[in-house]
Design a protein around this motif. Structure first.
Motif, PDB file in Angstrom:
ATOM      1  N   HIS A 146      40.250  20.537  71.680  1.00  0.00           N
ATOM      2  CA  HIS A 146      38.932  21.162  71.583  1.00  0.00           C
ATOM      3  C   HIS A 146      39.045  22.662  71.345  1.00  0.00           C
ATOM      4  CE1 HIS A 146      34.696  21.725  72.256  1.00  0.00           C
ATOM      5  NE2 HIS A 146      34.962  22.667  73.156  1.00  0.00           N
ATOM      6  N   LYS A 147      39.908  23.250  72.130  1.00  0.00           N
ATOM      7  CA  LYS A 147      40.127  24.682  71.990  1.00  0.00           C
ATOM      8  C   LYS A 147      40.578  25.010  70.573  1.00  0.00           C
ATOM      9  CE  LYS A 147      41.385  27.372  75.969  1.00  0.00           C
ATOM     10  NZ  LYS A 147      42.460  27.527  76.976  1.00  0.00           N
ATOM     11  N   ARG A 148      41.501  24.205  70.169  1.00  0.00           N
ATOM     12  CA  ARG A 148      42.056  24.406  68.845  1.00  0.00           C
ATOM     13  C   ARG A 148      41.011  24.261  67.762  1.00  0.00           C
ATOM     14  NH1 ARG A 148      47.818  23.913  67.735  1.00  0.00           N
ATOM     15  NH2 ARG A 148      47.772  23.781  65.485  1.00  0.00           N
ATOM     16  N   SER A 149      40.201  23.256  67.939  1.00  0.00           N
ATOM     17  CA  SER A 149      39.176  23.037  66.914  1.00  0.00           C
ATOM     18  C   SER A 149      38.165  24.185  66.925  1.00  0.00           C
ATOM     19  CB  SER A 149      38.457  21.715  67.159  1.00  0.00           C
ATOM     20  OG  SER A 149      37.610  21.819  68.267  1.00  0.00           O
ATOM     21  N   GLN A 150      37.893  24.678  68.112  1.00  0.00           N
ATOM     22  CA  GLN A 150      37.011  25.853  68.174  1.00  0.00           C
ATOM     23  C   GLN A 150      37.640  27.022  67.441  1.00  0.00           C
ATOM     24  OE1 GLN A 150      33.957  26.340  69.476  1.00  0.00           O
ATOM     25  NE2 GLN A 150      33.874  24.124  69.724  1.00  0.00           N
ATOM     26  N   ARG A 151      38.892  27.168  67.680  1.00  0.00           N
ATOM     27  CA  ARG A 151      39.618  28.267  67.034  1.00  0.00           C
ATOM     28  C   ARG A 151      39.590  28.117  65.519  1.00  0.00           C
ATOM     29  NH1 ARG A 151      43.902  31.369  69.061  1.00  0.00           N
ATOM     30  NH2 ARG A 151      43.719  33.292  67.872  1.00  0.00           N
ATOM     31  N   ILE A 152      39.815  26.890  65.116  1.00  0.00           N
ATOM     32  CA  ILE A 152      39.836  26.645  63.668  1.00  0.00           C
ATOM     33  C   ILE A 152      38.459  26.865  63.068  1.00  0.00           C
ATOM     34  CG2 ILE A 152      40.087  24.832  61.944  1.00  0.00           C
ATOM     35  CD1 ILE A 152      42.405  23.780  63.572  1.00  0.00           C
ATOM     36  N   LYS A 153      37.477  26.465  63.809  1.00  0.00           N
ATOM     37  CA  LYS A 153      36.114  26.672  63.318  1.00  0.00           C
ATOM     38  C   LYS A 153      35.840  28.161  63.137  1.00  0.00           C
ATOM     39  CE  LYS A 153      32.248  26.255  65.674  1.00  0.00           C
ATOM     40  NZ  LYS A 153      31.282  25.646  66.599  1.00  0.00           N
ATOM     41  N   MET A 154      36.262  28.883  64.136  1.00  0.00           N
ATOM     42  CA  MET A 154      36.056  30.330  64.033  1.00  0.00           C
ATOM     43  C   MET A 154      36.805  30.901  62.843  1.00  0.00           C
ATOM     44  SD  MET A 154      36.037  32.343  67.561  1.00  0.00           S
ATOM     45  CE  MET A 154      35.680  30.915  68.481  1.00  0.00           C
ATOM     46  N   LEU A 155      38.020  30.400  62.673  1.00  0.00           N
ATOM     47  CA  LEU A 155      38.798  30.866  61.521  1.00  0.00           C
ATOM     48  C   LEU A 155      38.080  30.549  60.226  1.00  0.00           C
ATOM     49  CD1 LEU A 155      42.481  29.931  62.331  1.00  0.00           C
ATOM     50  CD2 LEU A 155      41.427  32.176  62.254  1.00  0.00           C
ATOM     51  N   ALA A 156      37.553  29.341  60.175  1.00  0.00           N
ATOM     52  CA  ALA A 156      36.866  28.940  58.953  1.00  0.00           C
ATOM     53  C   ALA A 156      35.665  29.837  58.706  1.00  0.00           C
ATOM     54  CB  ALA A 156      36.417  27.493  59.065  1.00  0.00           C
ATOM     55  N   TYR A 157      34.925  30.112  59.778  1.00  0.00           N
ATOM     56  CA  TYR A 157      33.737  30.950  59.579  1.00  0.00           C
ATOM     57  C   TYR A 157      34.125  32.364  59.198  1.00  0.00           C
ATOM     58  CZ  TYR A 157      30.175  27.677  60.960  1.00  0.00           C
ATOM     59  OH  TYR A 157      29.313  26.635  60.974  1.00  0.00           O
ATOM     60  N   SER A 158      35.150  32.855  59.853  1.00  0.00           N
ATOM     61  CA  SER A 158      35.537  34.225  59.518  1.00  0.00           C
ATOM     62  C   SER A 158      36.058  34.291  58.095  1.00  0.00           C
ATOM     63  CB  SER A 158      36.593  34.732  60.493  1.00  0.00           C
ATOM     64  OG  SER A 158      37.850  34.210  60.163  1.00  0.00           O
ATOM     65  N   SER A 159      36.779  33.247  57.696  1.00  0.00           N
ATOM     66  CA  SER A 159      37.307  33.314  56.328  1.00  0.00           C
ATOM     67  C   SER A 159      36.203  33.151  55.305  1.00  0.00           C
ATOM     68  CB  SER A 159      38.398  32.285  56.107  1.00  0.00           C
ATOM     69  OG  SER A 159      38.031  31.053  56.624  1.00  0.00           O
ATOM     70  N   ILE A 160      35.212  32.341  55.621  1.00  0.00           N
ATOM     71  CA  ILE A 160      34.121  32.218  54.656  1.00  0.00           C
ATOM     72  C   ILE A 160      33.324  33.517  54.611  1.00  0.00           C
ATOM     73  CG2 ILE A 160      32.398  31.224  56.211  1.00  0.00           C
ATOM     74  CD1 ILE A 160      32.899  30.115  52.663  1.00  0.00           C
ATOM     75  N   ALA A 161      33.210  34.160  55.753  1.00  0.00           N
ATOM     76  CA  ALA A 161      32.475  35.424  55.763  1.00  0.00           C
ATOM     77  C   ALA A 161      33.240  36.488  54.990  1.00  0.00           C
ATOM     78  CB  ALA A 161      32.249  35.883  57.195  1.00  0.00           C
ATOM     79  N   HIS A 162      34.549  36.469  55.154  1.00  0.00           N
ATOM     80  CA  HIS A 162      35.351  37.428  54.399  1.00  0.00           C
ATOM     81  C   HIS A 162      35.280  37.135  52.922  1.00  0.00           C
ATOM     82  CE1 HIS A 162      37.246  40.114  57.178  1.00  0.00           C
ATOM     83  NE2 HIS A 162      37.494  39.125  58.015  1.00  0.00           N
ATOM     84  N   ALA A 163      35.255  35.856  52.624  1.00  0.00           N
ATOM     85  CA  ALA A 163      35.201  35.496  51.204  1.00  0.00           C
ATOM     86  C   ALA A 163      33.881  35.920  50.597  1.00  0.00           C
ATOM     87  CB  ALA A 163      35.404  34.001  51.043  1.00  0.00           C
ATOM     88  N   ALA A 164      32.821  35.770  51.386  1.00  0.00           N
ATOM     89  CA  ALA A 164      31.513  36.143  50.847  1.00  0.00           C
ATOM     90  C   ALA A 164      31.360  37.646  50.751  1.00  0.00           C
ATOM     91  CB  ALA A 164      30.410  35.585  51.720  1.00  0.00           C
ATOM     92  N   GLY A 165      32.159  38.375  51.511  1.00  0.00           N
ATOM     93  CA  GLY A 165      32.110  39.816  51.416  1.00  0.00           C
ATOM     94  C   GLY A 165      31.034  40.405  52.293  1.00  0.00           C
ATOM     95  N   PRO A 166      31.077  41.711  52.444  1.00  0.00           N
ATOM     96  CA  PRO A 166      30.139  42.364  53.368  1.00  0.00           C
ATOM     97  C   PRO A 166      28.771  42.617  52.774  1.00  0.00           C
ATOM     98  CG  PRO A 166      31.603  43.968  52.434  1.00  0.00           C
ATOM     99  CD  PRO A 166      32.004  42.650  51.836  1.00  0.00           C
ATOM    100  N   ARG A 167      28.556  42.137  51.559  1.00  0.00           N
ATOM    101  CA  ARG A 167      27.270  42.443  50.942  1.00  0.00           C
ATOM    102  C   ARG A 167      26.164  41.556  51.491  1.00  0.00           C
ATOM    103  NH1 ARG A 167      27.951  43.029  44.777  1.00  0.00           N
ATOM    104  NH2 ARG A 167      29.598  44.381  45.500  1.00  0.00           N
ATOM    105  N   ARG A 168      26.558  40.439  51.997  1.00  0.00           N
ATOM    106  CA  ARG A 168      25.548  39.510  52.489  1.00  0.00           C
ATOM    107  C   ARG A 168      25.299  39.714  53.978  1.00  0.00           C
ATOM    108  NH1 ARG A 168      22.063  36.801  49.328  1.00  0.00           N
ATOM    109  NH2 ARG A 168      22.952  36.923  47.254  1.00  0.00           N
TER     110      ARG A 168
END
Lengths: 564, 181
Positions: free
Chosen positions: B51-73
């Motif tokens: 569970h912890k791991r999946s939470q971590r991965i989820k966070m990673l996924a969100y952070s990476s998608i946010a980084h990919a989208a850039g700070p303009r959004r």
């Protein structure tokens, strides 16, 4: 044309303001106004108002002058120069001095050709200086009888200008009158407003070709205008009088129509004035039919084109058809603005906008023109802004509707919102689920990921980690969302193909079986096998061109893993 | 004309988002793996860990998608800010004593509750709570950073967020499918 020029020009004009509002000048013009009232009946009140407003002018000097500035350039840049022609003609006889005509001649070609403000400045300076020097006073009595034939037209002009000012709730009118030193300034200002509108439209649409066309046309009409001006100057006041009269009457009718449009659009309820106008004008029936809306505006535009004669184009006609509406809009904007300063501010702003062709604030304005042409609607700025906002929201909603699958058929905002929310939530849940899955998967396959990642990194240098993204995409896990995913996948193909040509070359042969596999989700096992093979082949194919042998070495392991 | 060009642009940006996201996500996954390898070997796959791991991965996924989208959004900015503040909070809690952190957490929770109540009251007082307003509120809660936006930009951000999220799901599923076999 650029800001520096503009600013400088404004500065210049502000410096001139004290000179402009010297008492000698104001009395001068009051004098002219009284003369006019003598010649034309029932205009005493108009003249008075002008004089009064001149008093106002002294009080509120800077703003009005700067407003004049903002009006000026746009006027000169415009193709419809007949008004400006009328204006210049009026000045030519009224000054009737060789010096002043020379000044005008000198000023006018330059100004028309360049379309800059300074030329305008030059243009305006001679009369002012004349009046300041008191040379104008002796001229006026001599000139006025000479141009008596024009006076009906002129007086009507004044009347219209005054009416025009009345329509605008007094605010804009005050401004007009205050800076309208001669009556032609009224036209001038009106023309300026109109031109503002046109340029706003142009800037708002961002139609560069059109603007180019217009600039061409500007030049053309500049040619005309200068020709006409030179003609009138050569002919002198006496010879050119009939011609001028015709022209003036035309421009009169036109301006008059515009003023009426301002009434209709502004909805200020000056019906009686409208009636008077309809008595005076030729184009009134159509105007009355059109309710001051856009059809009539179009008619007006076309008529204007005909009047102007030479260079008609569809684009320009379109622009012209939108011009009156825009001008009316500007006027109502002035109405909405409580005091003069705000009005001048907006004027300046619009002038600058039209100059730069910036599209920042123009598109919304242009949008709500269509909405607010109706009569019963509220026209104060708040409701207008609200309307614009609603339009924007609905537009975004439409965009979202296209994005969310299964939402396009739904009507009703609430249902649509439901769909959107559900979709977003399902996506978020999917992310959660997938992260869970990845967590478990990662526990099992520890060593494989490095090789794959290395390969992925290599691939993503070329650009195809997205191929990884869609290649093993299987329809089995989320059958409910399958159609949307398929759509996304298929949408992804051309983008990928365009992004990396190398990839396209290598993959193109293998893409077709992939898509074929996607389109038949029922034959799961076979497709699965095929796709896996394809995936591995693909990875071979893509990583082989970069020619990194260690990656190639790592790949069979992955292949084995997959096969097992 | 405008719309088609916009569509093309969004398509290309979509693709670039995809590559960016995949790259970043895989890299972060690898990092995570390197960090957690000893732990996973020592404690044999308990539910909590996963569970912890999946939470971590989820966070990673969100952070990476946010980084990919850039700070303009706005939504990506909100995600990044949230993650950053969370990481900071995490760091502080790890550094300080557990009691202190607990009180802090409680305080934050209280603040949150108060804020929420306030929001509800305000929404109820200014406009009648129809279905639509409820939905709008929900949408604001769903879309990251949606609470501070006006409706117009909320829709805009939602559209972009949906696009990126669907892409993210796609990529993650691809990766999962790849690794699960």
């Amino acid at each position: 044309m650029d800001m520096g020029d503009r600013d400088k020009f404004e500065l210049e004009n502000k410096n001139e303001d004290p000179m402009n509002y010297s008492p000698g000048m104001s009395s001068d013009w009051r004098f002219g106004g009284s003369n006019l009232t003598n010649t034309s009946m029932g205009l005493v009140s108009v003249g008075n108002s002008m004089a009064v407003s001149k008093g106002d002018l002294i009080g509120s000097s800077c703003s009005s002058a700067s407003m004049m500035d903002s009006f000026g350039p746009t006027l000169w840049e415009q193709p419809t120069n007949s008004q400006s022609l009328g204006f210049c003609e009026m000045n030519v006889p009224s000054n009737s001095n060789t010096v002043s005509t020379l000044g005008i001649r000198k000023g006018s070609p330059g100004s028309w050709r360049n379309g800059t403000d300074r030329a305008l400045d030059m243009y305006w300076n001679p009369p002012n200086s004349m009046s300041k020097g008191g040379m104008f006073l002796p001229n006026v009595p001599g000139v006025l009888p000479q141009s008596l034939s024009q006076l009906p037209a002129d007086s009507a002009f004044i009347e219209r200008a005054a009416r025009f000012s009345c329509f605008n709730g007094g605010n804009f009118g005050d401004m007009v009158n205050s800076f309208a030193i001669p009556e032609s300034m009224g036209i001038y200002s009106r023309g300026g407003g109109m031109m503002h509108g046109a340029q706003d439209i142009l800037g708002g649409n961002g139609l560069k070709p059109v603007s180019g066309l217009q600039s061409q046309k500007n030049e053309l009409s500049v040619g005309e205008a200068s020709k006409d001006a030179s003609l009138t100057v050569e002919h002198g006041p006496t010879d050119g009088a009939p011609l001028k009269n015709e022209r003036k009457s035309e421009s009169l009718v036109r301006s008059h129509d515009e003023a009426k449009q301002g009434v209709g659009n502004g909805g200020s309820g000056n019906e009686s004035d409208e009636a008077e106008f309809s008595g005076g004008g030729q184009e009134e029936p159509s105007m009355l039919e059109g309710h001051g809306g856009e059809p009539s505006a179009k008619g007006l535009g076309s008529k204007k084109r005909k009047r102007n004669g030479q260079d008609m184009d569809l684009d320009q006609a379109k622009g012209a058809s939108q011009q009156p509406g825009e001008s009316a809009k500007d006027n109502t904007e002035f109405q909405h603005k409580g005091d003069q300063n705000h009005g001048t501010a907006t004027n300046k702003a619009t002038g600058k906008h039209s100059k730069q062709g910036s599209q920042a604030s123009d598109p919304p304005k242009e949008e709500y023109i269509h909405v607010r042409a109706r009569r019963g609607h509220a026209t104060n700025s708040h409701s207008l802004a609200e309307r614009v906002r609603r339009e924007k929201i609905s537009e975004r909603m439409k965009f979202l509707q296209d994005l969310v699958p299964g939402c396009s058929k739904v009507t009703g905002k609430a249902v649509m919102l439901d769909e959107i929310i559900n979709y977003v939530q399902s996506l978020q849940r999917q992310v959660e689920f997938l992260s869970m899955k990845l967590a478990t998967v990662n526990l099992r396959l520890d060593f494989n990921i490095e090789g794959l990642l290395a390969k992925d990194i290599l691939q993503s240098r070329v650009g195809p980690s997205s191929t990884l993204a869609f290649s093993p995409e299987m329809p089995m896990s989320y059958p409910s969302l399958h159609p949307s995913q398929q759509g996304l996948i298929q949408a992804g193909h051309p983008g990928i193909g365009s992004s990396s040509d190398v990839l396209r070359r290598t993959i193109s042969s293998q893409l077709t079986p992939l898509t074929g596999g996607f389109k038949e989700p029922n034959q799961l096992p076979n497709v699965w096998e095929d796709e896996l093979n394809n995936v591995v082949q693909m990875s071979f194919g893509t990583s082989a061109p970069p020619s990194s042998h260690d990656v190639d070495g790592s790949l069979p392991a992955g292949h084995m893993k997959v096969e097992l | 004309m405008d719309k088609t060009s916009k569509g093309i642009q969004t398509l290309s940006t979509h693709c670039s988002y995809k590559t960016k996201f995949a790259f970043r996500f895989l890299r972060s996954l690898m990092k995570l793996k390197k960090q957690h390898q000893p732990i996973s070997s020592s404690s044999s796959s308990s539910m909590e860990l996963i569970h912890k791991r999946s939470q971590r991965i989820k966070m990673l996924a969100y952070s990476s998608i946010a980084h990919a989208a850039g700070p303009r959004r706005a939504w990506s900015r909100a995600i990044l800010f949230k993650l950053q503040s969370r990481a900071r909070h995490h760091y502080f809690t790890r550094k300080r004593s557990s009691l202190d952190s607990k009180t802090k957490q409680k305080k934050i929770l209280k603040n949150k509750r108060v804020m929420r109540n306030h929001n509800i009251i305000r929404a109820g007082s200014t406009s009648r709570v129809t279905r639509e307003t409820k939905q709008m509120k929900k949408l604001r809660e769903i879309v990251p950073g949606g609470k501070e936006m006006d409706i117009c930009s909320l829709f805009d951000e939602t559209a972009h967020y949906v696009k990126c999220l669907s892409m993210q799901v796609q990529v993650m599923q691809a990766i999962a499918d790849r690794f699960s076999k």
